[in-house]
Motif scaffolding. Structure first.
Motif: not given
Length: 505
Positions: A80, A383, A434, A439
């Motif tokens: 990450n 991810y 990602y 997010s």
């Protein structure tokens, strides 16, 4: 636990080698500073003269500057976070740590302490060019009192090695983690790691008898008593437990080790719905009482994906939820009888759909492998956004269906598992790769929901680099102000693990 999780441990131990392979193939995580848009603080920049100085403090082979040697220390386990450090120092003594920190403080050179680098919130890797201070060579056991169970050791001791050492003397470490084959006791203390048996043995604030730590200016704080009771003034050791290396670097630990259980049994059960898990937990506390050491749950996606991705056998059929229950006692026949009776009773009641109970080490290992390798298995599919929260038990699983609905097809999987016995659930969200969009859909939404339920945004993994901007969901303004004041007092130049734990003022 009675067994070693070979697959998971091997995965962790090979991590540094794997990162060098990734370097060669240029398949690397994005720099944390770019990914999360962080600005470098006005710290000093490492010069050749600084490297030369460190070589006078340490032997030359303990000062790493080659890119390939440094790279594994820059990348966290779940890929990450990635830092940009150019220098890794490997001290062997507290005095060397003190000398290094004193020099860095005078030069305003930022430092990132690192143990086994098994953290999950980016707390153990640099963000920019901080000097990595690795504790891997501070790995000596200093003393052990077989009567009191007090173990004193250096911070770089690997947890599994310590557990093996005390097991030979009929005791166990009070902490057990999936990453125990690689994580360091100093890192465990610095993050206040929880683990699998907090239900039975409590958290590290109770198990740690004392610590030795080094402040930013090189001052050594010796609170290394091995007494169970010591009410002389403030309990300074608690400042370092869970502070993630931001107030001082833990160099030695005194920890209390409980008796090795003479009998260990594991039950693995299939359950229809989460509400039945809560009823089972209440019944287990009543029926099994003092021998109950762990009560874990995992949903179907957690177990089925782990079995598939890592080719691990599931000893029972496919069910919506699973419960892993463990007992530690002194009489195998007695404990096994109690656990079998519990299984039969709850199968009759309908709370358990299917299950197995065993005291055989190989069979217990098979069951624990499924539970402890869930995190590693998630990395195979894409991810992973990984969350570690604690919630009131009635709301323990409520966030998982909420997140599934919110992300929809953008997520490959959303699943939950964790320690019902202490209210700590781990939520993994797997996406193909990602993306800022995914997010932003998760954060701060998940922390807002945790706050509504009066939970904690960090149960056992720490705050690290990933969550300082969200800490206000768990701590009020006055508490945060006091934390900032403590940081200013103990590390006025802010060189210790910057960008971690506390939000920017």
């Amino acid at each position: 636990m009675i067994n070693s999780l070979t697959l998971f441990v091997t995965y962790i131990k090979n991590f540094k080698v794997l990162n060098q392979v990734r370097c060669a193939s240029q398949v690397l995580p994005q720099f944390s500073s770019e990914k999360y848009k962080v600005k470098r603080k006005p710290f000093g920049t490492i010069e050749a003269s600084d490297v030369d100085y460190f070589k006078t403090v340490l032997s030359e082979d303990r000062v790493l500057t080659d890119d390939n040697d440094v790279l594994p220390f820059n990348i966290d386990w779940i890929k990450n976070c990635r830092g940009q450090s150019k220098l890794v120092l490997k001290p062997k003594t507290t005095q060397e740590v003190s000398t290094i920190l004193k020099y860095c403080n005078q030069k305003r050179l930022a430092v990132c302490p690192q143990g086994g680098n098994t953290g999950l919130v980016g707390g153990s890797v640099p963000v920019f060019d901080e000097i990595v201070l690795s504790f891997m060579l501070m790995n000596k056991i200093i003393s052990f009192d077989e009567i009191s169970g007090a173990l004193i050791c250096e911070a770089g001791c690997i947890l599994e090695n310590l557990d093996n050492y005390v097991r030979e003397r009929n005791l166990i470490m009070p902490l057990d983690l999936g990453a125990k084959g690689s994580c360091h006791i100093g890192g465990n203390i610095s993050t206040n790691a929880g683990g699998l048996r907090l239900l039975r043995y409590g958290n590290l604030h109770g198990s740690v008898l004392g610590v030795e730590a080094v402040k930013a200016d090189g001052t050594v704080i010796d609170c290394l008593k091995s007494l169970k009771k010591d009410n002389t003034g403030y309990h300074l050791k608690h400042l370092f437990i869970g502070s993630e290396g931001t107030l001082g670097l833990v160099t030695k630990v005194a920890i209390h080790c409980p008796a090795l259980p003479k009998a260990v049994s594991v039950g693995f059960f299939g359950v229809e719905k989460f509400e039945d898990i809560l009823r089972l937990y209440a019944n287990a506390k009543s029926s099994l009482g003092e021998i109950l050491s762990a009560f874990e749950m995992a949903d179907n996606d957690s177990i089925s994906s782990t079995a598939k991705n890592l080719k691990l056998p599931n000893p029972i059929s496919d069910y919506p939820f699973y419960v892993l229950l463990e007992t530690h006692g002194s009489d195998e026949a007695h404990d096994s009888e109690k656990l079998t009776r519990f299984l039969e009773k709850e199968m009759e009641s309908g709370l358990i759909l299917d299950g197995t109970v065993t005291s055989d080490p190989a069979k217990m290992q098979t069951i624990w492998n499924l539970r402890e390798n869930i995190a590693a298995a998630g990395l195979v599919e894409g991810y992973m956004f990984k969350y570690d929260v604690s919630l009131p038990l009635r709301n323990y699983y409520s966030l998982v269906p909420l997140l599934r609905q919110r992300l929809g097809a953008k997520a490959s999987r959303v699943y939950g598992y964790g320690h019902v016995g202490d209210g700590n659930i781990h939520i993994n969200v797997i996406v193909p790769k990602y993306s800022p969009e995914a997010s932003s859909m998760l954060e701060p939404y998940i922390f807002e929901e945790v706050a509504k339920l009066k939970g904690s945004i960090s149960a056992e993994h720490g705050v690290g680099f990933r969550k300082p901007q969200f800490i206000h969901y768990s701590k009020d303004a006055n508490a945060l102000q006091l934390m900032q004041q403590l940081k200013q007092l103990m590390d006025p130049n802010g060189i210790l693990n910057p960008y971690k734990v506390l939000p920017e003022i």
